[in-house]
Design a protein around this motif. Structure first.
Motif, mmCIF file in Angstrom:
data_model
loop_
_atom_site.group_PDB
_atom_site.id
_atom_site.type_symbol
_atom_site.label_atom_id
_atom_site.label_comp_id
_atom_site.label_asym_id
_atom_site.label_seq_id
_atom_site.Cartn_x
_atom_site.Cartn_y
_atom_site.Cartn_z
ATOM 1 N N ASP A 48 0.832 -1.212 0.000
ATOM 2 C CA ASP A 48 0.000 0.000 0.000
ATOM 3 C C ASP A 48 0.862 1.256 0.000
ATOM 4 N N LEU A 49 2.020 1.175 0.669
ATOM 5 C CA LEU A 49 2.937 2.310 0.692
ATOM 6 C C LEU A 49 3.963 2.234 -0.432
ATOM 7 N N PHE A 50 4.493 1.052 -0.665
ATOM 8 C CA PHE A 50 5.545 0.914 -1.674
ATOM 9 C C PHE A 50 5.060 1.315 -3.059
ATOM 10 N N ALA A 51 3.838 0.930 -3.413
ATOM 11 C CA ALA A 51 3.314 1.234 -4.748
ATOM 12 C C ALA A 51 3.249 2.734 -4.996
ATOM 13 N N SER A 52 3.023 3.504 -3.931
ATOM 14 C CA SER A 52 2.940 4.966 -4.068
ATOM 15 C C SER A 52 4.260 5.641 -3.716
ATOM 16 N N LEU A 53 5.307 4.852 -3.510
ATOM 17 C CA LEU A 53 6.609 5.374 -3.072
ATOM 18 C C LEU A 53 6.456 6.210 -1.803
ATOM 19 N N THR A 54 5.565 5.729 -0.930
ATOM 20 C CA THR A 54 5.287 6.352 0.362
ATOM 21 C C THR A 54 4.848 7.812 0.205
ATOM 22 N N ASP A 55 4.356 8.151 -0.992
ATOM 23 C CA ASP A 55 3.895 9.519 -1.286
ATOM 24 C C ASP A 55 4.968 10.562 -0.980
ATOM 25 N N MET A 56 6.224 10.176 -1.196
ATOM 26 C CA MET A 56 7.336 11.075 -0.897
ATOM 27 C C MET A 56 7.866 11.787 -2.141
ATOM 28 N N THR A 57 7.190 11.644 -3.273
ATOM 29 C CA THR A 57 7.693 12.260 -4.505
ATOM 30 C C THR A 57 7.674 13.788 -4.442
ATOM 31 N N SER A 58 6.759 14.358 -3.658
ATOM 32 C CA SER A 58 6.724 15.822 -3.533
ATOM 33 C C SER A 58 7.994 16.352 -2.877
ATOM 34 N N SER A 127 4.723 -7.579 5.659
ATOM 35 C CA SER A 127 5.538 -7.861 4.485
ATOM 36 C C SER A 127 4.708 -8.489 3.368
ATOM 37 N N GLN A 128 4.943 -8.011 2.131
ATOM 38 C CA GLN A 128 4.240 -8.527 0.959
ATOM 39 C C GLN A 128 5.189 -8.621 -0.222
ATOM 40 N N SER A 129 4.886 -9.526 -1.122
ATOM 41 C CA SER A 129 5.674 -9.630 -2.348
ATOM 42 C C SER A 129 5.360 -8.442 -3.256
ATOM 43 N N PRO A 130 6.373 -7.818 -3.848
ATOM 44 C CA PRO A 130 6.118 -6.679 -4.752
ATOM 45 C C PRO A 130 5.414 -7.089 -6.033
ATOM 46 N N PHE A 131 5.288 -8.404 -6.251
ATOM 47 C CA PHE A 131 4.632 -8.893 -7.467
ATOM 48 C C PHE A 131 3.137 -9.152 -7.263
ATOM 49 N N GLU A 132 2.664 -8.913 -6.036
ATOM 50 C CA GLU A 132 1.227 -9.047 -5.790
ATOM 51 C C GLU A 132 0.474 -7.906 -6.469
ATOM 52 N N PRO A 133 -0.718 -8.180 -6.999
ATOM 53 C CA PRO A 133 -1.477 -7.138 -7.715
ATOM 54 C C PRO A 133 -2.025 -6.058 -6.790
ATOM 55 N N VAL A 134 -2.189 -4.868 -7.348
ATOM 56 C CA VAL A 134 -2.798 -3.738 -6.641
ATOM 57 C C VAL A 134 -4.182 -3.515 -7.222
ATOM 58 N N ALA A 135 -5.207 -3.561 -6.374
ATOM 59 C CA ALA A 135 -6.595 -3.548 -6.842
ATOM 60 C C ALA A 135 -6.924 -2.307 -7.661
#
Length: 265
Positions: A48-58, A127-135
């Motif tokens: 949930d955080l990794f997919a969004s890069l922890t919303d740190m892009t700003s 912990s989750q595999s990064p290859f799991e799908p994001v809904a």
């Protein structure tokens, strides 16, 4: 040209502020992950955080704006621009080297953010595999979403850098360049809210600069997800508009940098 880029990178690497910004980016990423763990009563998945890069892009974009602003303004304020101009390089090459150097810093920052975000999320959260799908992304894996988020943000960085260097070349003030660059970075959502009221009456307003900065929100379209009705531009329209704005800002910034008299600095 490669030697010029190398020299610009060496100057950037020797600045303590460069490594301080990268360190702050990593620390904030871990800190936000830890804070989310503390405030959530139920276990939260790492993806949930990794997919969004922890919303740190700003924050990443903010540091890139600082680097881009200082790359030109500091040369004039310290007078070192004269040492560059006596070397066998044109002003266009010097400007291009500084532009490329800012993008290389953005790329390095993105890599650090991606690695720290993945590690902190999986160490501190469930912990989750990064290859799991994001809904929310039509079956894309978390790794795919993170990579596309990083890529789209780098596209935005190109525009932020061109705007910042345009301001820096025009005013030769690092404070002004950083201030206006940050204004574009964080004020776009506010300006968009005002623009939205006029877009329904004047459809051509949807092509304004600040509206194209919503391109990250249209990313699910690439995964086959239908966009919400309030989006006035889709991904490809936003991408095309960003490209046009970036080329225009780069052209005028390079022209001003090449034309102005160094003696006036």
């Amino acid at each position: 040209m490669l030697q010029l880029i190398k020299n610009e990178w060496i100057k950037l690497a020797k600045k303590n502020s460069t490594w301080i910004m990268l360190g702050i980016l990593a620390i904030l990423t871990v800190g936000i992950t830890l804070l989310i763990k503390m405030v959530n009563t139920e276990p939260m998945g790492a993806n949930d955080l990794f997919a969004s890069l922890t919303d740190m892009t700003s924050f990443l974009n903010l540091f890139v704006v600082v680097v881009a602003a200082s790359s030109i303004a500091e040369e004039f304020s310290r007078g070192t621009i004269k040492f560059l101009l006596i070397r066998p390089y044109s002003r266009t090459q010097i400007f291009a080297a500084k532009f490329i150097n800012s993008l290389l810093f953005a790329l390095l920052s993105t890599m650090i953010l991606g690695i720290v975000s993945f590690l902190s999320a999986n160490l501190l959260l469930k912990s989750q595999s990064p290859f799991e799908p994001v809904a929310e992304f039509g079956g894309w894996s978390a790794l795919q979403v993170a990579l596309m988020t990083a890529l789209v943000n780098l596209l935005l960085v190109v525009l932020y850098v061109t705007i910042t260097m345009f301001i820096s070349a025009t005013m030769r003030s690092q404070a002004m360049a950083v201030g206006l660059g940050v204004g574009v970075l964080f004020g776009s959502s506010l300006i968009n809210s005002f623009m939205a009221m006029g877009i329904s009456k004047y459809p051509w307003l949807k092509w304004n600069l600040f509206n194209t900065l919503n391109i990250r929100e249209t990313l699910p379209q690439l995964a086959g997800v239908k966009l919400d009705p309030y989006f006035t531009l889709d991904f490809w329209q936003s991408l095309g508009a960003l490209g046009v704005y970036a080329v225009l800002f780069y052209f005028f910034a390079n022209w001003i940098f090449s034309a102005r008299d160094v003696a006036l600095s």
